[in-house]
Design a protein around this motif. Structure first.
Motif, PDB file in Angstrom:
ATOM      1  N   VAL A   1       0.832  -1.188   0.000  1.00  0.00           N
ATOM      2  CA  VAL A   1       0.000   0.000   0.000  1.00  0.00           C
ATOM      3  C   VAL A   1       0.863   1.233   0.000  1.00  0.00           C
ATOM      4  CG1 VAL A   1      -2.124  -0.816   1.026  1.00  0.00           C
ATOM      5  CG2 VAL A   1      -0.181  -0.295   2.510  1.00  0.00           C
ATOM      6  N   ASP A   2       2.027   1.067   0.557  1.00  0.00           N
ATOM      7  CA  ASP A   2       2.934   2.170   0.763  1.00  0.00           C
ATOM      8  C   ASP A   2       4.178   1.839  -0.049  1.00  0.00           C
ATOM      9  OD1 ASP A   2       4.757   3.934   1.834  1.00  0.00           O
ATOM     10  OD2 ASP A   2       3.847   3.843   3.811  1.00  0.00           O
TER      11      ASP A   2
ATOM     12  N   PHE B   1      -8.783  -1.717   3.788  1.00  0.00           N
ATOM     13  CA  PHE B   1      -8.860  -0.267   3.879  1.00  0.00           C
ATOM     14  C   PHE B   1      -7.475   0.217   4.275  1.00  0.00           C
ATOM     15  CE2 PHE B   1     -13.434  -0.935   5.068  1.00  0.00           C
ATOM     16  CZ  PHE B   1     -13.981  -0.175   4.050  1.00  0.00           C
TER      17      PHE B   1
ATOM     18  N   ASN C   1      -5.761   3.708   5.608  1.00  0.00           N
ATOM     19  CA  ASN C   1      -5.938   5.098   6.006  1.00  0.00           C
ATOM     20  C   ASN C   1      -4.660   5.860   5.681  1.00  0.00           C
ATOM     21  OD1 ASN C   1      -5.962   7.536   7.506  1.00  0.00           O
ATOM     22  ND2 ASN C   1      -7.570   6.698   8.822  1.00  0.00           N
TER      23      ASN C   1
ATOM     24  N   VAL D   1      -7.581  -5.579  -3.582  1.00  0.00           N
ATOM     25  CA  VAL D   1      -8.378  -4.356  -3.617  1.00  0.00           C
ATOM     26  C   VAL D   1      -7.997  -3.523  -2.403  1.00  0.00           C
ATOM     27  CG1 VAL D   1     -10.670  -3.348  -3.567  1.00  0.00           C
ATOM     28  CG2 VAL D   1     -10.294  -5.500  -4.783  1.00  0.00           C
ATOM     29  N   ILE D   2      -7.567  -2.322  -2.662  1.00  0.00           N
ATOM     30  CA  ILE D   2      -7.181  -1.414  -1.583  1.00  0.00           C
ATOM     31  C   ILE D   2      -8.087  -0.201  -1.662  1.00  0.00           C
ATOM     32  CG2 ILE D   2      -5.328  -0.049  -0.579  1.00  0.00           C
ATOM     33  CD1 ILE D   2      -4.180  -2.701  -0.936  1.00  0.00           C
ATOM     34  N   ILE D   3      -8.820   0.053  -0.614  1.00  0.00           N
ATOM     35  CA  ILE D   3      -9.642   1.255  -0.576  1.00  0.00           C
ATOM     36  C   ILE D   3      -8.940   2.268   0.316  1.00  0.00           C
ATOM     37  CG2 ILE D   3     -11.889   2.236  -0.043  1.00  0.00           C
ATOM     38  CD1 ILE D   3     -13.134  -0.411  -0.629  1.00  0.00           C
ATOM     39  N   ARG D   4      -8.456   3.320  -0.331  1.00  0.00           N
ATOM     40  CA  ARG D   4      -7.757   4.355   0.408  1.00  0.00           C
ATOM     41  C   ARG D   4      -8.779   5.276   1.050  1.00  0.00           C
ATOM     42  NH1 ARG D   4      -2.316   4.402  -1.148  1.00  0.00           N
ATOM     43  NH2 ARG D   4      -2.484   2.565  -2.440  1.00  0.00           N
ATOM     44  N   VAL D   5      -8.648   5.489   2.344  1.00  0.00           N
ATOM     45  CA  VAL D   5      -9.561   6.400   3.044  1.00  0.00           C
ATOM     46  C   VAL D   5      -8.761   7.496   3.735  1.00  0.00           C
ATOM     47  CG1 VAL D   5     -11.284   4.594   3.415  1.00  0.00           C
ATOM     48  CG2 VAL D   5      -9.588   5.039   5.187  1.00  0.00           C
ATOM     49  N   ARG D   6      -9.426   8.620   3.967  1.00  0.00           N
ATOM     50  CA  ARG D   6      -8.805   9.724   4.700  1.00  0.00           C
ATOM     51  C   ARG D   6      -9.641   9.971   5.940  1.00  0.00           C
ATOM     52  NH1 ARG D   6     -10.223  13.957   2.705  1.00  0.00           N
ATOM     53  NH2 ARG D   6     -11.416  13.227   0.913  1.00  0.00           N
ATOM     54  N   ASN D   7      -9.044  10.598   6.946  1.00  0.00           N
ATOM     55  CA  ASN D   7      -9.835  10.999   8.093  1.00  0.00           C
ATOM     56  C   ASN D   7     -10.827  12.051   7.629  1.00  0.00           C
ATOM     57  OD1 ASN D   7      -8.568   9.341   9.935  1.00  0.00           O
ATOM     58  ND2 ASN D   7      -7.040  10.889  10.508  1.00  0.00           N
ATOM     59  N   ALA D   8     -12.081  11.894   8.046  1.00  0.00           N
ATOM     60  CA  ALA D   8     -13.092  12.879   7.675  1.00  0.00           C
ATOM     61  C   ALA D   8     -12.798  14.166   8.421  1.00  0.00           C
ATOM     62  CB  ALA D   8     -14.477  12.364   8.049  1.00  0.00           C
TER      63      ALA D   8
ATOM     64  N   GLY E   1     -15.345   7.639  10.960  1.00  0.00           N
ATOM     65  CA  GLY E   1     -14.462   8.808  10.948  1.00  0.00           C
ATOM     66  C   GLY E   1     -13.626   8.961   9.705  1.00  0.00           C
TER      67      GLY E   1
ATOM     68  N   VAL F   1     -13.404   8.831   5.207  1.00  0.00           N
ATOM     69  CA  VAL F   1     -14.125   8.886   3.945  1.00  0.00           C
ATOM     70  C   VAL F   1     -13.258   8.271   2.846  1.00  0.00           C
ATOM     71  CG1 VAL F   1     -15.456  10.933   4.537  1.00  0.00           C
ATOM     72  CG2 VAL F   1     -13.223  11.203   3.494  1.00  0.00           C
TER      73      VAL F   1
ATOM     74  N   GLU G   1     -10.104   6.801  -2.669  1.00  0.00           N
ATOM     75  CA  GLU G   1      -9.767   6.181  -3.947  1.00  0.00           C
ATOM     76  C   GLU G   1      -9.847   4.669  -3.796  1.00  0.00           C
ATOM     77  OE1 GLU G   1      -6.122   7.785  -6.088  1.00  0.00           O
ATOM     78  OE2 GLU G   1      -5.577   5.684  -5.743  1.00  0.00           O
TER      79      GLU G   1
ATOM     80  N   ASP H   1      -8.301   1.222  -5.377  1.00  0.00           N
ATOM     81  CA  ASP H   1      -7.299   0.637  -6.262  1.00  0.00           C
ATOM     82  C   ASP H   1      -7.503  -0.857  -6.353  1.00  0.00           C
ATOM     83  OD1 ASP H   1      -6.042   3.028  -6.588  1.00  0.00           O
ATOM     84  OD2 ASP H   1      -4.479   2.646  -5.101  1.00  0.00           O
TER      85      ASP H   1
END
Lengths: 147, 147
Positions: free
Chosen positions: A83-84, A100, A102, A135-142, B127, B129, B132, B134
DNA sequence: CTGGCGATTTAGACAAAGTCCAGGCAGCGG
DNA sequence: CCGCTGCCTGGACTTTGTCTAAATCGCCAG
């Protein structure tokens, strides 16, 4: 005095059994690594594994940790997750599932397999066969507030 | 004598326009990079971009290439693809699509978007969102013979 | 039990990818 | 024309991972 942290480990018998199941010769060092890794589902980088193993007292060299993680991944005990770009993670949950990631915290978490529909796969390029689907779903802190 | 390879480049006007569209100040070096990158859909590592740019004559420093690729990715001109833990790839096709990754050759190729059904996304952890999605399909070269 | 042999482990040197830093340059607003 | 801000640069540095040569281990045959 130094802080004592209890690191949960698998029994030697259980670890030995896991290795044998996968056709891996259970050496001292491999058992050491298996015992700290395979206690529960977790996502660790090679460096973290190195620290963790050495924190149990018995030390294992860096080269061996890398070799062993590679071997475990090849034999199907672990799954390598990219992922990184700067480091690989090893997932002790080797069953088919997705992640997921983050991007703010670097945290990796499993996606419950029921939540991710089995998608119809596209045909692989000529001369190749599918090995694995990540499958990698990249999420950010809301953002807590948003004007 | 040294081999002369024609490297296709975007015109300066087109490159400038692309950068402005994305709110990026078109400096000399950024244009240089944009001109060699944005001519067609391709997947390049930072090192490859560095070589490619420098092969056009005008040289750009390593630090600037890294900074610029990061900036372009942030602004949505490029997409960073992580398949290999040891290096990042940048995809000049920034529209939503997925990838095949040949683990034997290191080749990365796009998956035609029609072939990959739009999957129903799982709920993101509390917390957070979704940023993206991949999907990487790892493929191997098929064995030409198999008894 | 003992010798031998291939596989494994080790410390440390090395390599590759990427980041950081201090100084210099550029170009724009005034 | 001046100065400010942001950009670029070379090179040192960091981090992650690999390689190597030598020591050690595990295990079997005799």
């Amino acid at each position: 005095m130094s802080e004592v942290v209890a690191i949960p480990v698998l029994s030697e018998e259980q670890a030995t059994a896991r290795l044998r199941e996968h056709g891996i010769l259970p050496t001292q060092q491999r058992l050491q690594i298996a015992q700290v890794l395979l206690t529960r589902d977790q996502h660790l980088s090679a460096e973290q594994v190195l620290e963790l193993v050495n924190a149990t007292g018995k030390s294992v060299s860096k080269a061996t940790v890398y070799n062993t993680l590679g071997l475990f991944a090849e034999k199907g005990i672990l799954r390598e997750v990219n992922v990184d770009p700067i480091r690989a993670f090893y997932d002790t949950n080797s069953s088919a599932h997705h992640h997921f990631y983050n991007v703010d915290t670097g945290e990796l978490s499993d996606i419950d397999s029921g939540q991710m529909p089995v998608e119809q796969l596209p045909v692989a390029p000529a001369g190749t066969v599918v090995d694995e689907v990540d499958v990698i779903i990249r999420v950010r802190n809301a953002d807590p507030v948003k004007p």
